[in-house]
Design a protein around this motif. Sequence first.
Motif, PDB file in Angstrom:
ATOM      1  N   PRO A  12       0.815  -1.219   0.000  1.00  0.00           N
ATOM      2  CA  PRO A  12       0.000   0.000   0.000  1.00  0.00           C
ATOM      3  C   PRO A  12       0.847   1.267   0.000  1.00  0.00           C
ATOM      4  CG  PRO A  12       0.078  -0.909   2.205  1.00  0.00           C
ATOM      5  CD  PRO A  12       0.847  -1.870   1.329  1.00  0.00           C
ATOM      6  N   ASN A  13       1.705   1.390  -1.008  1.00  0.00           N
ATOM      7  CA  ASN A  13       2.549   2.581  -1.153  1.00  0.00           C
ATOM      8  C   ASN A  13       2.133   3.408  -2.364  1.00  0.00           C
ATOM      9  OD1 ASN A  13       3.418   0.940  -3.207  1.00  0.00           O
ATOM     10  ND2 ASN A  13       5.496   0.665  -2.414  1.00  0.00           N
ATOM     11  N   ARG A  37      -7.174 -22.224  -1.713  1.00  0.00           N
ATOM     12  CA  ARG A  37      -7.483 -21.088  -0.847  1.00  0.00           C
ATOM     13  C   ARG A  37      -6.735 -19.854  -1.350  1.00  0.00           C
ATOM     14  NH1 ARG A  37      -4.704 -23.140   4.134  1.00  0.00           N
ATOM     15  NH2 ARG A  37      -5.377 -21.143   5.019  1.00  0.00           N
ATOM     16  N   LEU A  38      -7.282 -18.679  -1.016  1.00  0.00           N
ATOM     17  CA  LEU A  38      -6.643 -17.420  -1.388  1.00  0.00           C
ATOM     18  C   LEU A  38      -6.434 -16.562  -0.148  1.00  0.00           C
ATOM     19  CD1 LEU A  38      -5.627 -15.364  -3.499  1.00  0.00           C
ATOM     20  CD2 LEU A  38      -7.976 -14.498  -3.630  1.00  0.00           C
ATOM     21  N   LEU A  39      -5.197 -16.109   0.043  1.00  0.00           N
ATOM     22  CA  LEU A  39      -4.847 -15.202   1.133  1.00  0.00           C
ATOM     23  C   LEU A  39      -4.421 -13.862   0.546  1.00  0.00           C
ATOM     24  CD1 LEU A  39      -2.591 -17.583   3.298  1.00  0.00           C
ATOM     25  CD2 LEU A  39      -5.085 -17.398   3.299  1.00  0.00           C
ATOM     26  N   VAL A  40      -4.595 -12.808   1.333  1.00  0.00           N
ATOM     27  CA  VAL A  40      -4.059 -11.501   0.989  1.00  0.00           C
ATOM     28  C   VAL A  40      -3.047 -11.122   2.060  1.00  0.00           C
ATOM     29  CG1 VAL A  40      -4.550  -9.026   0.833  1.00  0.00           C
ATOM     30  CG2 VAL A  40      -6.030 -10.660  -0.335  1.00  0.00           C
ATOM     31  N   ARG A  41      -1.873 -10.688   1.618  1.00  0.00           N
ATOM     32  CA  ARG A  41      -0.823 -10.252   2.536  1.00  0.00           C
ATOM     33  C   ARG A  41      -0.458  -8.804   2.208  1.00  0.00           C
ATOM     34  NH1 ARG A  41       3.144 -14.255   1.967  1.00  0.00           N
ATOM     35  NH2 ARG A  41       4.396 -13.164   0.445  1.00  0.00           N
ATOM     36  N   VAL A  42      -0.358  -7.976   3.218  1.00  0.00           N
ATOM     37  CA  VAL A  42      -0.022  -6.571   3.023  1.00  0.00           C
ATOM     38  C   VAL A  42       1.481  -6.402   3.230  1.00  0.00           C
ATOM     39  CG1 VAL A  42      -0.402  -4.208   3.814  1.00  0.00           C
ATOM     40  CG2 VAL A  42      -2.299  -5.839   3.787  1.00  0.00           C
ATOM     41  N   GLU A  43       2.199  -6.065   2.165  1.00  0.00           N
ATOM     42  CA  GLU A  43       3.648  -5.907   2.243  1.00  0.00           C
ATOM     43  C   GLU A  43       3.969  -4.443   2.531  1.00  0.00           C
ATOM     44  OE1 GLU A  43       5.485  -7.867  -1.127  1.00  0.00           O
ATOM     45  OE2 GLU A  43       5.052  -9.817  -0.212  1.00  0.00           O
ATOM     46  N   THR A  48       7.187   4.505   5.679  1.00  0.00           N
ATOM     47  CA  THR A  48       7.098   5.900   5.247  1.00  0.00           C
ATOM     48  C   THR A  48       6.115   6.048   4.093  1.00  0.00           C
ATOM     49  OG1 THR A  48       9.379   6.330   5.928  1.00  0.00           O
ATOM     50  CG2 THR A  48       8.384   7.884   4.380  1.00  0.00           C
ATOM     51  N   ARG A  49       6.235   5.182   3.104  1.00  0.00           N
ATOM     52  CA  ARG A  49       5.386   5.288   1.912  1.00  0.00           C
ATOM     53  C   ARG A  49       4.066   4.540   2.063  1.00  0.00           C
ATOM     54  NH1 ARG A  49       8.490   2.962  -2.786  1.00  0.00           N
ATOM     55  NH2 ARG A  49       6.796   3.894  -4.000  1.00  0.00           N
ATOM     56  N   CYS A  50       4.039   3.503   2.881  1.00  0.00           N
ATOM     57  CA  CYS A  50       2.800   2.736   3.087  1.00  0.00           C
ATOM     58  C   CYS A  50       1.987   3.413   4.191  1.00  0.00           C
ATOM     59  CB  CYS A  50       3.119   1.295   3.476  1.00  0.00           C
ATOM     60  SG  CYS A  50       4.002   0.375   2.198  1.00  0.00           S
ATOM     61  N   THR A  51       0.762   3.771   3.886  1.00  0.00           N
ATOM     62  CA  THR A  51      -0.071   4.499   4.844  1.00  0.00           C
ATOM     63  C   THR A  51      -1.399   3.784   5.061  1.00  0.00           C
ATOM     64  OG1 THR A  51      -1.200   5.850   3.162  1.00  0.00           O
ATOM     65  CG2 THR A  51       0.941   6.661   3.986  1.00  0.00           C
ATOM     66  N   PRO A  52      -2.060   4.035   6.209  1.00  0.00           N
ATOM     67  CA  PRO A  52      -3.383   3.447   6.456  1.00  0.00           C
ATOM     68  C   PRO A  52      -4.398   3.861   5.388  1.00  0.00           C
ATOM     69  CG  PRO A  52      -2.449   4.309   8.489  1.00  0.00           C
ATOM     70  CD  PRO A  52      -1.547   4.772   7.381  1.00  0.00           C
ATOM     71  N   GLU A  53      -4.280   5.089   4.891  1.00  0.00           N
ATOM     72  CA  GLU A  53      -5.220   5.564   3.880  1.00  0.00           C
ATOM     73  C   GLU A  53      -5.069   4.769   2.576  1.00  0.00           C
ATOM     74  OE1 GLU A  53      -4.646   8.320   7.016  1.00  0.00           O
ATOM     75  OE2 GLU A  53      -3.140   7.554   5.607  1.00  0.00           O
ATOM     76  N   GLU A  55      -3.827   1.762   2.345  1.00  0.00           N
ATOM     77  CA  GLU A  55      -4.281   0.398   2.603  1.00  0.00           C
ATOM     78  C   GLU A  55      -5.800   0.316   2.521  1.00  0.00           C
ATOM     79  OE1 GLU A  55      -4.517  -2.657   6.325  1.00  0.00           O
ATOM     80  OE2 GLU A  55      -2.530  -1.788   5.917  1.00  0.00           O
ATOM     81  N   ARG A  56      -6.492   1.307   3.076  1.00  0.00           N
ATOM     82  CA  ARG A  56      -7.965   1.343   2.989  1.00  0.00           C
ATOM     83  C   ARG A  56      -8.408   1.380   1.534  1.00  0.00           C
ATOM     84  NH1 ARG A  56      -9.582   6.960   4.227  1.00  0.00           N
ATOM     85  NH2 ARG A  56      -8.853   7.072   2.052  1.00  0.00           N
ATOM     86  N   ASP A  57      -7.776   2.250   0.740  1.00  0.00           N
ATOM     87  CA  ASP A  57      -8.127   2.350  -0.678  1.00  0.00           C
ATOM     88  C   ASP A  57      -7.854   1.029  -1.392  1.00  0.00           C
ATOM     89  OD1 ASP A  57      -8.735   4.970  -0.136  1.00  0.00           O
ATOM     90  OD2 ASP A  57      -6.953   5.813  -1.134  1.00  0.00           O
ATOM     91  N   MET A  58      -6.764   0.363  -1.023  1.00  0.00           N
ATOM     92  CA  MET A  58      -6.403  -0.908  -1.640  1.00  0.00           C
ATOM     93  C   MET A  58      -7.489  -1.953  -1.421  1.00  0.00           C
ATOM     94  SD  MET A  58      -3.118  -3.298  -0.766  1.00  0.00           S
ATOM     95  CE  MET A  58      -3.866  -3.881   0.775  1.00  0.00           C
ATOM     96  N   PHE A  59      -7.982  -2.061  -0.202  1.00  0.00           N
ATOM     97  CA  PHE A  59      -9.023  -3.045   0.077  1.00  0.00           C
ATOM     98  C   PHE A  59     -10.338  -2.685  -0.617  1.00  0.00           C
ATOM     99  CE2 PHE A  59      -6.394  -4.243   3.875  1.00  0.00           C
ATOM    100  CZ  PHE A  59      -6.164  -5.545   3.470  1.00  0.00           C
TER     101      PHE A  59
END
Length: 294
Positions: A12-13, A37-43, A48-53, A55-59
């Motif tokens: 999520p950068n 099965r399918l998993l999602v992993r957040v790298e 600094t570049r990866c933000t909660p905002e 990540e929210r947009d990504m999901f």
Amino acid sequence: MSKPVFRFAPSPNGHLHLGHALSALLNARAAVALGGRLLVRVEDIDQTRCTPELERDMFQDLAWLGLRWEQPVVRQSDCFAFYREALERLQDTGLVYPAYLTRAEIKTFVSDREAEGASWPRDPDGAPLYPGDAAVLIEEKRERRAASGASFALRLDMKKAQERIGKQLFWEELGAEGPALFEPARKIAVDASAWGDVVLARKDTPTSYHLSVVVDDARQGITDVLRGQDLYHATSVHRVLQELLALPVPRYRHHRLILGDDGRKLSKSNSDTSLRSLRAAGMTHAQLRKRIGL
């Protein structure tokens, strides 16, 4: 026989683009086709570049694609202790060393050699192989940097690592979509020397992509890694690390890439190909699937 386990592992950068959509949907389709099965992993190592905002947009983007995945979602930022343990195990073998050359020093050293007419080896991504501190810095300068607490990278001595392994490594390569999913695997020989002494961690970062991805895949029980063709050659590095750390080896599937009008791989900096901008412009899910060849 246990069910195959796939994973989609975005960072999520920046906002997801068409290439991410292809990778996510191919993983989802393969999991269904093979009864897995399918998993999602957040790298999100780069805090600094990866933000909660982002990540929210990504999901939100993944939900719009119709993706369904198992919970809980693993975040790399919660797994630093596991990477540190793996790194310490590698350090205990004597195969890891601190490297103090800056990117600018490496670039200057290589440029000077090439200006003199000499060629310098480059890795599959086009970056020059690490020349070693001793090739650039006199012993006094090397000792001074080490004593001063200067920034450094922890690199794997690839030649010594391959000597320790003492055998030719391989991986199984299978198809990524359509009927090719069910075709027999091809045996691919590892050529990790093409990468030179890869970075495993830095002074202020306990892991690199290469180290974290093999640790994560092992911890999550990933049996099938389906990812872009741009990571095909990196599989050689991952096989070396898996062997050194005695980790299980997944099957690999590398899919075609979605390229921009300039013929290059899509980037998160190109907002015109982001899923959010395309959706805002009125693109439907069906139109997106058609655009990426699904």
